[in-house]
Design a protein around this motif. Structure first.
Motif, PDB file in Angstrom:
ATOM      1  N   GLU A  28       0.846  -1.197   0.000  1.00  0.00           N
ATOM      2  CA  GLU A  28       0.000   0.000   0.000  1.00  0.00           C
ATOM      3  C   GLU A  28       0.882   1.247   0.000  1.00  0.00           C
ATOM      4  O   GLU A  28       1.752   1.405   0.860  1.00  0.00           O
ATOM      5  N   VAL A  29       0.687   2.125  -0.977  1.00  0.00           N
ATOM      6  CA  VAL A  29       1.400   3.411  -1.011  1.00  0.00           C
ATOM      7  C   VAL A  29       0.635   4.383  -0.133  1.00  0.00           C
ATOM      8  O   VAL A  29      -0.486   4.770  -0.451  1.00  0.00           O
ATOM      9  N   VAL A  30       1.241   4.777   0.979  1.00  0.00           N
ATOM     10  CA  VAL A  30       0.543   5.622   1.955  1.00  0.00           C
ATOM     11  C   VAL A  30       0.808   7.099   1.742  1.00  0.00           C
ATOM     12  O   VAL A  30       0.079   7.947   2.269  1.00  0.00           O
ATOM     13  N   ALA A  31       1.851   7.430   0.975  1.00  0.00           N
ATOM     14  CA  ALA A  31       2.156   8.841   0.718  1.00  0.00           C
ATOM     15  C   ALA A  31       3.107   8.942  -0.460  1.00  0.00           C
ATOM     16  O   ALA A  31       3.855   8.003  -0.763  1.00  0.00           O
ATOM     17  N   GLU A  32       3.057  10.110  -1.138  1.00  0.00           N
ATOM     18  CA  GLU A  32       3.978  10.394  -2.233  1.00  0.00           C
ATOM     19  C   GLU A  32       4.719  11.684  -1.930  1.00  0.00           C
ATOM     20  O   GLU A  32       4.237  12.531  -1.175  1.00  0.00           O
ATOM     21  N   ALA A  33       5.906  11.810  -2.518  1.00  0.00           N
ATOM     22  CA  ALA A  33       6.723  13.000  -2.318  1.00  0.00           C
ATOM     23  C   ALA A  33       7.416  13.347  -3.620  1.00  0.00           C
ATOM     24  O   ALA A  33       7.702  12.463  -4.436  1.00  0.00           O
ATOM     25  N   ASP A  34       7.682  14.644  -3.833  1.00  0.00           N
ATOM     26  CA  ASP A  34       8.322  15.077  -5.081  1.00  0.00           C
ATOM     27  C   ASP A  34       9.739  15.585  -4.869  1.00  0.00           C
ATOM     28  O   ASP A  34      10.332  16.196  -5.762  1.00  0.00           O
ATOM     29  N   SER A  35      10.293  15.333  -3.676  1.00  0.00           N
ATOM     30  CA  SER A  35      11.676  15.726  -3.397  1.00  0.00           C
ATOM     31  C   SER A  35      12.202  14.881  -2.250  1.00  0.00           C
ATOM     32  O   SER A  35      11.428  14.234  -1.531  1.00  0.00           O
ATOM     33  N   GLY A  36      13.519  14.902  -2.085  1.00  0.00           N
ATOM     34  CA  GLY A  36      14.103  14.155  -0.987  1.00  0.00           C
ATOM     35  C   GLY A  36      13.654  14.670   0.362  1.00  0.00           C
ATOM     36  O   GLY A  36      13.365  13.908   1.286  1.00  0.00           O
ATOM     37  N   ARG A  37      13.563  15.991   0.485  1.00  0.00           N
ATOM     38  CA  ARG A  37      13.150  16.585   1.760  1.00  0.00           C
ATOM     39  C   ARG A  37      11.731  16.209   2.100  1.00  0.00           C
ATOM     40  O   ARG A  37      11.425  15.834   3.244  1.00  0.00           O
ATOM     41  N   SER A  38      10.826  16.283   1.123  1.00  0.00           N
ATOM     42  CA  SER A  38       9.430  15.930   1.410  1.00  0.00           C
ATOM     43  C   SER A  38       9.290  14.425   1.662  1.00  0.00           C
ATOM     44  O   SER A  38       8.393  13.992   2.381  1.00  0.00           O
ATOM     45  N   ALA A  39      10.219  13.636   1.098  1.00  0.00           N
ATOM     46  CA  ALA A  39      10.203  12.198   1.368  1.00  0.00           C
ATOM     47  C   ALA A  39      10.532  11.925   2.830  1.00  0.00           C
ATOM     48  O   ALA A  39       9.893  11.095   3.488  1.00  0.00           O
ATOM     49  N   VAL A  40      11.538  12.624   3.349  1.00  0.00           N
ATOM     50  CA  VAL A  40      11.904  12.464   4.755  1.00  0.00           C
ATOM     51  C   VAL A  40      10.734  12.864   5.640  1.00  0.00           C
ATOM     52  O   VAL A  40      10.397  12.165   6.602  1.00  0.00           O
ATOM     53  N   ASP A  41      10.096  13.984   5.301  1.00  0.00           N
ATOM     54  CA  ASP A  41       8.937  14.443   6.080  1.00  0.00           C
ATOM     55  C   ASP A  41       7.805  13.416   6.041  1.00  0.00           C
ATOM     56  O   ASP A  41       7.149  13.159   7.059  1.00  0.00           O
ATOM     57  N   ALA A  42       7.581  12.824   4.870  1.00  0.00           N
ATOM     58  CA  ALA A  42       6.515  11.839   4.736  1.00  0.00           C
ATOM     59  C   ALA A  42       6.805  10.588   5.556  1.00  0.00           C
ATOM     60  O   ALA A  42       5.903   9.998   6.165  1.00  0.00           O
TER      61      ALA A  42
END
Length: 216
Positions: A28-42
């Motif tokens: 299950e994909v619970v979140a998406e991010a468009d940058s490394g920083r937003s990935a860490v936050d997610a």
């Protein structure tokens, strides 16, 4: 259910990878991010089992994001996703402790296999990447003799190392050896410490280089 955070700066790529992952009944994909920083936050917000990270992203790239995720959310494994089977990228990914490395240009099922492997505590390299790693290491000298690197391991630890190199998770190794999973975790920790490697991917490379895993 394996919970995943997916990070790629190209929306169309995220749509495609999400579609691949959504086809797996246990992912299950619970979140998406468009940058490394937003990935860490997610990752911090959702605490997923696996973060699938593109290498080339603006600002904080996927490998730097993997480092931060390992520090801030050590229970989240990282799977690096890229178009490029570049030796420098591969070396850096392995050195930074990524749990797996998958090519966007490979079989889509490799992404699912990589997510499952990393979630299960195993290492995963796309077959093409695994071949490049082994060939690269082989080109820097003769294949290591068994005693050169693993002489400090017991017979059982060498057996476990071979199974790690074959891509088995702790649970699968436990079933194969008829022991409890906690015992396998102790073996793996001892092996990583004895070999002075960061993770299972690097341990798998040692398994190949010392002959515990036959090369195709």
């Amino acid at each position: 259910m394996i919970r995943v955070v997916l990070a790629d700066d190209e929306a169309i790529v995220r749509v495609g990878v999400r579609a691949v992952l959504s086809a797996a009944p246990d992912v299950e994909v619970v979140a998406e991010a468009d940058s490394g920083r937003s990935a860490v936050d997610a990752v911090l917000a959702h605490r997923p089992d696996v973060a699938v990270l593109d290498i080339r992203m603006p600002g904080l790239d996927g490998l730097d994001a993997a480092v931060e995720i390992r520090r801030a959310g050590p229970d989240t494994g990282t799977l690096i996703l890229t178009t490029f089977a570049d030796d420098a990228y591969i070396s850096r990914a392995l050195g930074e402790g990524a749990g797996g490395f998958v090519l966007k240009t490979g079989d889509p099922h490799e992404i699912i296999a990589g997510v499952r492997a990393v979630a299960g505590g195993a290492a995963y390299l796309s077959p093409l990447v695994a071949k490049r790693v082994v060939d690269h290491l082989s080109g820097h000298g003769p294949r290591l003799r068994e005693g050169d690197r693993i002489s400090g391991l017991t017979v059982r630890e060498r057996e476990v190392l071979g199974l790690v190199g074959a891509g088995l998770s702790n649970a699968e190794i436990a079933a194969r050896l008829h022991v409890v999973e906690g015992t396998v975790k102790v073996y793996v920790s001892t092996i990583l410490r004895e070999l002075d490697v960061r993770n299972r991917v690097q341990a798998a490379i040692v398994a190949y280089e010392t002959g515990l895993i036959p090369r195709s």
